[in-house]
Design an enzyme around this catalytic site. Structure first.
Site, PDB file in Angstrom:
ATOM      1  N   CYS A  20     -14.059 -13.107 -26.288  1.00  0.00           N
ATOM      2  CA  CYS A  20     -13.962 -11.865 -25.537  1.00  0.00           C
ATOM      3  C   CYS A  20     -12.717 -11.082 -25.929  1.00  0.00           C
ATOM      4  CB  CYS A  20     -13.956 -12.156 -24.042  1.00  0.00           C
ATOM      5  SG  CYS A  20     -12.888 -13.513 -23.593  1.00  0.00           S
ATOM      6  N   GLU A  33     -13.652 -12.015 -15.626  1.00  0.00           N
ATOM      7  CA  GLU A  33     -13.063 -11.957 -16.969  1.00  0.00           C
ATOM      8  C   GLU A  33     -14.192 -11.548 -17.884  1.00  0.00           C
ATOM      9  OE1 GLU A  33     -12.402 -12.338 -20.309  1.00  0.00           O
ATOM     10  OE2 GLU A  33     -11.914 -14.471 -20.317  1.00  0.00           O
ATOM     11  N   LYS A  61     -21.752 -23.190 -12.822  1.00  0.00           N
ATOM     12  CA  LYS A  61     -22.926 -23.098 -13.679  1.00  0.00           C
ATOM     13  C   LYS A  61     -22.496 -22.919 -15.128  1.00  0.00           C
ATOM     14  CE  LYS A  61     -25.618 -19.684 -15.073  1.00  0.00           C
ATOM     15  NZ  LYS A  61     -25.965 -20.129 -16.426  1.00  0.00           N
ATOM     16  N   GLU A 111     -18.837  -4.033 -27.639  1.00  0.00           N
ATOM     17  CA  GLU A 111     -18.467  -5.409 -27.967  1.00  0.00           C
ATOM     18  C   GLU A 111     -19.615  -6.041 -28.753  1.00  0.00           C
ATOM     19  OE1 GLU A 111     -18.148  -8.275 -24.732  1.00  0.00           O
ATOM     20  OE2 GLU A 111     -16.384  -9.105 -25.711  1.00  0.00           O
TER      21      GLU A 111
END
Lengths: 526, 272
Positions: free
Chosen positions: A339, A305, A231, A436
């Site tokens: 990331c 991840e 996806k 983050e």
């Protein structure tokens, strides 16, 4: 094709219209390089006017042939979604629609998983050398269509063409090529064991490196004999759809790769499907935890991840100009939608002042604007939602007392934009130092001793990447040993290679991608 | 009238100390009162394991290997005692032999892991790049009910040899061999706090071990499917690792040691 926003260098420029920038009038306006100081951070932006002014250099888009509407890719064929729902995907730099993309529901996901299951026996029994041929072919076709893929990546996601052209797409091809070579050498990667494929892999990828993440997921899965239902991210499905065309061109057996576009519901349906033997997810830590929880006890293999809050440590003996470039690359690469971005700068106190002076000057020279312009450094924020998240976190930084520096560049009128930002006077407890942000926002802190640098670097729940700048070799290794992160870049940052395993410690996830170690997540050892 | 024997009181092993449960509770196993560890015992053991981690993980692998070998030496020296506590006879002797084999295997494994699990990465650019295994941190080991000695020490040794520190739950129904093994760790020079052994009720202790944010990984070798599901659900709150490597009856394997390790990739440019 959609119109493009203009590129503005990070300084005031008259207007944001399509008209040419009066470049000549601007050359030499400002002081010489290095003539500004950190204390001038809030001074008028004109004081940092760049000595370099570029004429617009937009990449052509007239060679693209995007369809108006993209169905799902299931069993080797483009198929309309069962419920007939499509959603627009837009260019974040202009907010104009690029195409409509199917929204897969649970029925579509089930069809895709069934197709992948049907394809599994044939694909997994194919001799490794034959699977390798297919992957090599995919790699070559990506290379052949690299310009088209780069332009679409930039249109759909907002990243500078320089990055999609020079980083994303070349790495996609390399990743496929690298893993092609493993397909017939798998026993060598697992001495003393017989690696067996797992079955259907359900893979969910993010929007920051759309095609690259697809390659990171698909290449090792296929090389090891698995089949895939993937996806793509909701806001960046287009290059995946082009990849579906490439799978057809490469005559990849039907059902080996299936692509189901859609939003979170589509992802949930895929992850929860009982026919999926392995789930691989790249995305936020919050969603990763949901997936881990939902798969508890299911026996489904899982690799994650997730997010990061990487420390970028600069010692007083570092080559300052190189370190400045590294720090800038670390946080402003891909608008900070990375990331492993180096979002926390830890600079040794003794050089903090000169280092920050150089850094702010450099940030002031970043060119923000039209992602299709070959001179653009910082492109568009990927979505309105992400822009709101960044804006909210930056506001929290100001509210909590950190000092914000932003070059006073003018931003295009339409689209999603955020100025490259840098916070000083940051406390480790500030949200901008802990959460983050996934945007072009750097939190700067200082340290005195190497021990303190390590302690501060590791003061996070994350552990994806870390950076260190020093000329002392023993200190590099000492730091690399102690920083709790899956990737440590020393005197460089944001380097990726299919041969180098990538992945996180702690809440940045588990499992590795790349290298022989990355194959482990796709095999059972007997 | 017979003279009472000087019987050994069963104790937990936490932070290098043989102690009763802080809760003061025991549960009966045969004629023995076995400590029933509490949430606070788990917490104290995890805290000690965390504190011991920097020291243990930065020992040289050679040194860690020698210490595991020394644990084996202690077992060999006390073979008859362990055979007796395992119920005596040939099966107990085989169990001790297999435990010794496992300890010796992991003693020799400690300084091979970087070469077995790591790599020098041939990247497409002027960089020297390598990947090395590193300890994941504090590892919880849930030992199987039976056999009560070998799997416990095998999984503890596998986690220790890569530089992790360990908090282990010994068999609930047959805890005495596991608790006795604490004396091997203590006399085998395993540093204070680096390995804890707790007895008690699984149902009570597993949630605390699984939810503790300072437990980086749990080796669920001795868990039922239901227990494993619960551990995995709890681990999701902090992206903890629930290890599946190794089966109760499996031969020692470097893969079991690698399962409790993280991989770290380091890059440096090549240039003049």
């Amino acid at each position: 094709m959609p119109t493009s926003p203009p590129t503005t260098s990070a300084r005031p420029e008259p207007g944001t219209g399509a008209g040419p920038v009066p470049a000549a009038a601007r050359v030499g306006d400002g002081p010489r390089r290095g003539g500004t100081s950190a204390s001038a951070a809030s001074a008028p932006a004109a004081a940092r006017a760049s000595a370099f002014v570029y004429a617009p250099a937009p990449e052509a888009t007239d060679h693209l042939r995007l369809r108006d509407r993209y169905p799902l890719f299931i069993g080797g064929r483009f198929q309309p979604p069962a419920a007939g729902v499509h959603r627009p995907t837009i260019n974040p730099a202009t907010e104009e629609m690029l195409a409509e993309v199917a929204e897969a529901d649970a029925e579509d996901v089930d069809r895709a998983v069934s197709a992948a299951r049907r394809a599994f026996p044939g694909w997994s029994r194919l001799p490794g050398a034959r699977r390798a041929r297919h992957l090599f072919r995919l790699a070559r076709l990506v290379q052949e269509r690299s310009r088209e893929l780069a332009v679409v990546e930039t249109l759909d996601g907002g990243k500078p063409i320089r990055e999609s052209r020079d980083v994303d797409i070349p790495l996609v091809a390399q990743h496929l090529f690298y893993h092609a070579g493993w397909a017939d050498k798998l026993p060598l990667a697992f001495p003393g064991a017989r690696p067996q494929p797992l079955g259907v892999c359900g893979q969910v990828i993010p929007w920051n490196f759309p095609l690259l993440m697809l390659a990171w997921k698909i290449a090792p899965a296929l090389a090891t004999g698995n089949t895939v239902v993937l996806k793509p991210a909701e806001t960046t499905p287009l290059t995946a759809m082009l990849f579906a065309e490439i799978c057809q061109q490469a005559e990849l057996p039907d059902g080996v790769v299936n692509l189901v576009t859609g939003g979170p519901d589509t992802g949930r349906a895929l992850v929860a499907h009982p026919g999926v033997a392995k789930v691989a997810f790249t995305g936020s830590t919050a969603v990763g935890k949901q997936i881990q929880r939902s798969l508890a006890g299911s026996g489904t293999a899982l690799t994650l991840e997730l997010g990061g809050k990487a420390a970028h440590v600069v010692f007083d003996d570092a080559p300052l100009d190189q370190a400045v470039e590294g720090v800038v690359n670390g946080i402003y690469f891909n608008q900070g939608h990375v990331c492993c971005a180096g979002s926390r700068l830890l600079v040794q106190e003794s050089i903090a002042e000169p280092f920050l002076r150089r850094l702010t000057e450099r940030v002031g020279r970043l060119r923000v604007g039209n992602p299709l312009d070959k001179n653009t450094d910082v492109g568009a924020i990927n979505s309105r939602e992400q822009l709101e998240r960044i804006t909210e976190l930056v506001a929290s930084g100001v509210a909590q007392g950190a000092r914000l520096f932003q070059p006073a560049c003018e931003l295009p009128g339409r689209g999603f934009w955020f100025r490259p930002s840098l916070f000083t006077e940051v406390s480790p407890s500030h949200r901008i130092a802990r959460e983050e942000i996934f945007g072009p926002v750097l939190a700067v802190m200082t340290f005195r001793t190497p021990e303190e640098a390590v302690e501060r670097a590791n003061n996070t729940r994350y552990g994806l990447s870390a950076g260190v700048w020093t000329t002392k070799g023993s200190r590099i290794l000492w730091m690399a040993q102690r920083m709790r992160a899956g990737v440590v870049w020393a005197n460089t940052f944001n380097r990726f290679d299919p041969a180098a395993p990538f992945g996180g410690f702690r809440e940045s996830g588990f499992g590795r991608e790349g290298g022989p170690q990355g194959l482990r997540g796709y095999v059972e050892l007997r | 009238m017979t003279t009472p024997t000087v019987a050994k009181t069963a104790k937990l092993y936490i932070d290098g100390v043989f102690a009763r449960s802080e809760s003061g509770r025991v549960y009966p196993v045969g004629a023995v009162n076995v400590p029933r560890a509490s949430r606070k015992d788990v917490r104290d053991a995890v805290r000690a394991a965390r504190a011991a981690l920097p020291g243990w993980s930065q020992r040289t692998p050679y040194n860690r290997g020698q210490i595991l070998y020394r644990v084996g030496e202690m077992l060999e020296a006390r073979r008859s005692e362990f055979v007796a506590v395992l119920g005596g006879g040939r099966p107990a002797g085989r169990e001790v032999d297999a435990t010794l084999d496992a300890l010796v295997y992991y003693a020799g494994c400690a300084d091979k892991l970087a070469q077995l699990g790591g790599s020098v990465n041939q990247v497409a650019g002027p960089y020297f790049t390598f990947t090395i295994p590193e300890p994941v941190g504090v590892v919880g080991v849930v030992a199987p009910e039976r056999p009560s000695l070998r799997p416990l020490l095998e999984h503890v040794a596998a986690a220790l040899c890569g530089g992790n520190t360990v908090v282990a739950l010994v068999s609930e129904g047959a805890p005495l061999p596991g608790l006795l093994a604490a004396e091997l760790l203590a006399t085998g020079d395993v540093p204070t706090g680096a390995a804890a052994l707790l007895s008690g009720l699984r149902a009570e202790l597993l949630p605390h071990l699984g939810s503790h944010r300072d437990v980086d990984a749990v080796d669920a070798v001795g868990c039922s499917d239901e227990q494993r599901r619960d551990l995995e659900r709890r681990a999701a709150d902090h992206v903890g690792r629930v290890l599946s490597g190794g089966a109760t009856g499996a031969a020692p394997s470097h893969r079991l040691a690698l399962a409790s390790l993280e991989l770290k990739t380091v890059w440096h440019p090549i240039g003049v």
